[in-house]
Design an enzyme around this catalytic site. Structure first.
Site, short mmCIF file in Angstrom:
data_model
loop_
_atom_site.label_atom_id
_atom_site.label_comp_id
_atom_site.label_asym_id
_atom_site.label_seq_id
_atom_site.Cartn_x
_atom_site.Cartn_y
_atom_site.Cartn_z
CG ASP A 60 -0.32 -0.54 2.47
OD1 ASP A 60 0.91 -0.48 2.58
OD2 ASP A 60 -1.05 -1.02 3.35
CG HIS A 70 -5.78 -2.35 8.84
ND1 HIS A 70 -5.78 -1.03 9.22
CD2 HIS A 70 -4.49 -2.75 8.99
CE1 HIS A 70 -4.57 -0.66 9.57
NE2 HIS A 70 -3.76 -1.69 9.44
CD GLU A 118 -8.56 0.90 7.75
OE1 GLU A 118 -8.51 -0.08 8.52
OE2 GLU A 118 -7.92 1.95 7.94
CG ASN A 152 -8.77 -1.66 11.97
OD1 ASN A 152 -7.82 -2.33 11.54
ND2 ASN A 152 -9.22 -0.58 11.36
C1 F6R Z 1 1.47 -1.98 6.17
C2 F6R Z 1 0.08 -2.31 6.26
C3 F6R Z 1 -0.67 -2.47 7.53
C4 F6R Z 1 0.18 -2.81 8.74
C5 F6R Z 1 -0.67 -2.79 10.00
C6 F6R Z 1 0.15 -3.10 11.23
O1 F6R Z 1 1.90 -1.94 4.80
O2 F6R Z 1 -0.47 -2.45 5.25
O3 F6R Z 1 -1.64 -3.47 7.36
O4 F6R Z 1 0.77 -4.07 8.56
O5 F6R Z 1 -1.25 -1.53 10.14
O6 F6R Z 1 1.04 -2.07 11.45
P1 F6R Z 1 2.17 -2.20 12.56
O7 F6R Z 1 3.04 -3.32 12.13
O8 F6R Z 1 2.89 -0.90 12.54
O9 F6R Z 1 1.49 -2.49 13.85
#
Ligand code: F6R
Length: 266
Positions: A76, A150, A155, A148
């Site tokens: 992303d 995702h 989301e 959450n």
């Molecule tokens: C990152 C992404 C997100 C993260 C998620 C967890 O490219 O797409 O899905 O993997 O938000 O983030 P962290 O690892 O910072 O807790």
């Protein structure tokens, strides 16, 4: 789906590194061994995979894998950050992955979130899907999970069949990611993210999750219903998904004894 619970974040990084390398080198589609220019690694950003990237760099130094001619595809990117912004995922991956893994910057692919009009973003998202296909598809997709549930920036409520597209970030995701910016107001409101259908096309998924803040999302993703309300639950639908968790992230799992028996080869 394999669920591997290990002691702590360092052990998660080491085990996930093993699972990624096995996925890149051991698959039937690579019966004659990997040619480095064939490897296609799917890259997550955020805190979760940083230890894994360090382990992959060590594995390369030890001659176990060669990323110098591999392709990397980001999950992303934020919409609207100026080129070169230190928190754009292109810059993060140049720092955290291309440098340490000696992955050529021109082989790092990131969805283009630089456009300001919706039509150009839609065209760029479609081009990203084509680039993944042209590279032969993702061999191993590294994933983290949001509190959450995702996956990528899909989301809750995201279609399970979605492809790369623009999504609005939830208030929770923006506040979770505010730690990387000067203020909450600086966190973009939108992103371009691979869809859940795109993620599911990867040949192997390796999810890393550590810490108690992820425990609820991990249980919902791995043991709850397959539902758009928890995008991480698509792991259950994939034929070769591996979740590598530390004790704190695994605390809510009901089937833990079974996972441990399976991991021990019982
Ligand atoms: C990152 C992404 C997100 C993260 C998620 C967890 O490219 O797409 O899905 O993997 O938000 O983030 P962290 O690892 O910072 O807790």
């Amino acid at each position: 789906m394999q669920v591997l619970v290990v002691a702590d974040a360092d052990a998660v990084a080491r085990r996930a590194c093993f699972e990624v390398i096995e996925g890149l080198t051991g698959g039937a589609h690579r019966a004659n061994g990997p040619a480095s220019e064939d490897l296609v690694l799917g890259l997550a950003t955020g805190s979760s995979p940083l230890g894994l990237y360090r382990e992959l760099a060590l594995a390369q130094d030890a001659g176990r894998i060669d990323f110098s001619a591999a392709h990397g595809f980001a999950l992303d990117e934020y919409v609207g950050l100026p080129a070169g912004h230190p928190q754009s995922y292109r810059e993060v991956l140049l720092r955290e992955v291309c440098g340490p893994l000696r992955l050529a910057p021109e082989r790092l692919h990131v969805p283009d979130g630089s456009h300001t009009d919706e039509e150009s973003l839609i065209v760029a998202a479609a081009a990203y899907e084509r680039a993944i296909t042209q590279a032969g598809g993702v061999d191993v997709q590294i994933l983290g999970i949001g509190v959450n549930g995702h996956l990528g920036f899909n989301e809750p409520g995201s279609s399970l069949a979605s492809r790369t597209r623009v999504k609005r970030l939830t208030a929770r995701t923006r506040s979770d990611n505010a730690r990387f910016f000067d203020s909450l107001d600086d966190v973009p409101t939108h992103c371009v993210t691979q869809g859940l259908g795109t993620v599911l096309d990867a040949r192997r998924l390796v999810l890393v999750a550590t810490g108690s803040t992820k425990a609820e999302a991990v249980s919902a993703a791995l043991e709850g219903p397959l539902t758009a309300s928890c995008p991480g639950s698509v792991l259950q639908w994939h034929p070769d998904a591996v979740a590598v968790l530390d004790e704190a992230a695994a605390v809510g799992l009901r089937n833990r004894p079974y996972y441990d028996d399976s991991a021990a080869g019982l």
